[in-house]
Design an enzyme around this catalytic site. Sequence first.
Site, PDB file in Angstrom:
ATOM      1  N   LYS B  78      14.642   0.544 -32.708  1.00  0.00           N
ATOM      2  CA  LYS B  78      16.030   1.008 -32.773  1.00  0.00           C
ATOM      3  C   LYS B  78      16.706   0.753 -31.428  1.00  0.00           C
ATOM      4  O   LYS B  78      16.100   0.966 -30.373  1.00  0.00           O
ATOM      5  CB  LYS B  78      16.069   2.498 -33.123  1.00  0.00           C
ATOM      6  N   SER B 153      21.216   7.581 -39.012  1.00  0.00           N
ATOM      7  CA  SER B 153      21.714   6.533 -38.158  1.00  0.00           C
ATOM      8  C   SER B 153      20.756   5.359 -37.963  1.00  0.00           C
ATOM      9  O   SER B 153      21.198   4.282 -37.563  1.00  0.00           O
ATOM     10  CB  SER B 153      22.056   7.111 -36.783  1.00  0.00           C
ATOM     11  N   SER B 177      18.130  11.273 -39.042  1.00  0.00           N
ATOM     12  CA  SER B 177      18.401   9.851 -38.838  1.00  0.00           C
ATOM     13  C   SER B 177      17.212   8.916 -39.045  1.00  0.00           C
ATOM     14  O   SER B 177      17.386   7.694 -39.032  1.00  0.00           O
ATOM     15  CB  SER B 177      18.970   9.616 -37.441  1.00  0.00           C
TER      16      SER B 177
END
Lengths: 100, 482
Positions: B78, B153, B177
């Site tokens: 990420k 997210s 997330s």
Amino acid sequence: MAERITTDDVAKVAHLARLALTPDELETFTGQLAEILEHAEDIAALDLAAVEPMARPVPLVNVFRADEPGEPLDRDEVLACAPVAEDGQFRVPPVLGEAP
Amino acid sequence: MSPFSDALSIAASVRRGERSATEVLEEHLGRIAEREPEIHAFNLVTDGPARATAAAVDAAVAAGEDPGPLAGVPVAIKDNLCTRGVPTTCSSRILEGWRPPYDATVVQRLAAAGAVAVGKTNLDEFAMGSSTENSAFGPTRNPHDTSRVPGGSSGGSAAAVAAGFAPVSLGSDTGGSIRQPAALCGVVGVKPTYGLVSRLGLVAFGSSLDQVGPFAHTVADAALVCEVVGGHDPGDSTSLPGAFPSVSEHLSDGVAGLRVGIVTELMGEGVAPDVAARVRAAADALAGAGATVEEVSVPAVTFGLSAYYLVAPAEASSNLARYDGVRFGNRVDAATTGEMMTATRTAGFGDEVKRRIMLGTFVLSAGYYDAFYGTALKVRTLMRQDFDTAYESYDVLLSPTSPTTAFAFGAKTADPMTMYLNDICTIPTNLAGHAAMSVPFGTGDDGLPVGVQVLAPALGEVPMFRTAAVLEAAAHAEGGAA
């Protein structure tokens, strides 16, 4: 819980947070923040007088590393991240008054 | 079952010299070349460095060395995890082009285990969102249906695994997330107990809520990645002592005798009936495997959303104060430092980030602190107490991960509150600092993946993973029978 948030309140927090808003943005954000804060009214109604606040989930306090020299980040590499650096320091525009 | 190789098989074959890390990497880069233009899982594909890493793994194997438990396994990271010398943007204009001077601890540990980082994945800006639609670089698309969001997210990390770009990836979970995009993309996603995985090098959003965890196709892969990246880090003052609990060795233990509670409050209003039905089917599967399954009330979870949207923005407003155009990231020039900071932040942050910074600044400001932030912190205590009461009678709890399957682009962007409601099932775990994971369990009426959430108390990773392993087997058996 509190009175509905106003455009003046939002203008103030925007300034505190160093954000500039257009008049349209100020209206939109005020409406949205009001809606979010209204949703939070449900917890204002709870009786929490006897409840302790919990700021973090882990009960660790005063965690220190051993006071031994280690390998720090490379200064040039760190300064290379800055928008403007000069003589081994971060450079910013004048804080007070005019540029020299 | 996934058509793609899992990390454990890849690592086993690379360590035995049956497959080269290079060959494995090229297979994954091939899939990225084919489908990434459509999916947009990545902000950056690091194919060059990845080829060098894979070659080093192959050289180690040839020299008779063991590259580690993730030998030759492609991983996606990420883009809010720092990678030394490799751009780390948080999908924000304000950090565009920033190259961190150090690696996050989790990134270091993956590399030390022989993994091959293939790229940095897209996210909602600074991890604020539930659909990746808040990325400054455009949304990620759900590999199962590209007209739908992947969740967020960590949508890029979830989509990267679902599309076969990497067998495992890392995300971060502040209010769901990791788990919500895992559910929407049909993969496994784990939010470990707060403090089990280092946050050093994870760009901070809500420091008392943030936790790093894996995405994977299999529960066993997720367990392995947790064990590799988790465990004490002296560089994170909130890191718990000791190693990550040994979960891999318990994956075949089954659930006989385990006490499972279905959270009543997370099965009713706001949860789609087809999603709730899948949770009940999961509960039946656990009962069939010998667990005791009952409904349990955890009243405080209904207050989770309110508490979270005061606590998380409060912490975010403080954490994001550092983006001021001085030490890193981008600067918009102006005559004075004060004007430069305002111009920089105004141009650099997107609307959702601005909204949360202002909300957080407001709830922390004089006159409102006690009423808003102080109240929310007390609700965290209530949340912990209500969960503790439930965990006196149950080893793990069960709920949907997300109230619906993947939704369409634009469906929830007009009204922030509508988007926030996606997180009702996942937020309580972060407020309590507990563990939870999402396991794919069939599909909804629209044919899209449904995730079942397994919740556990702090350090309850072993019963959580045992439960997840049984659910995974039941889902495969069901899929095979269909």
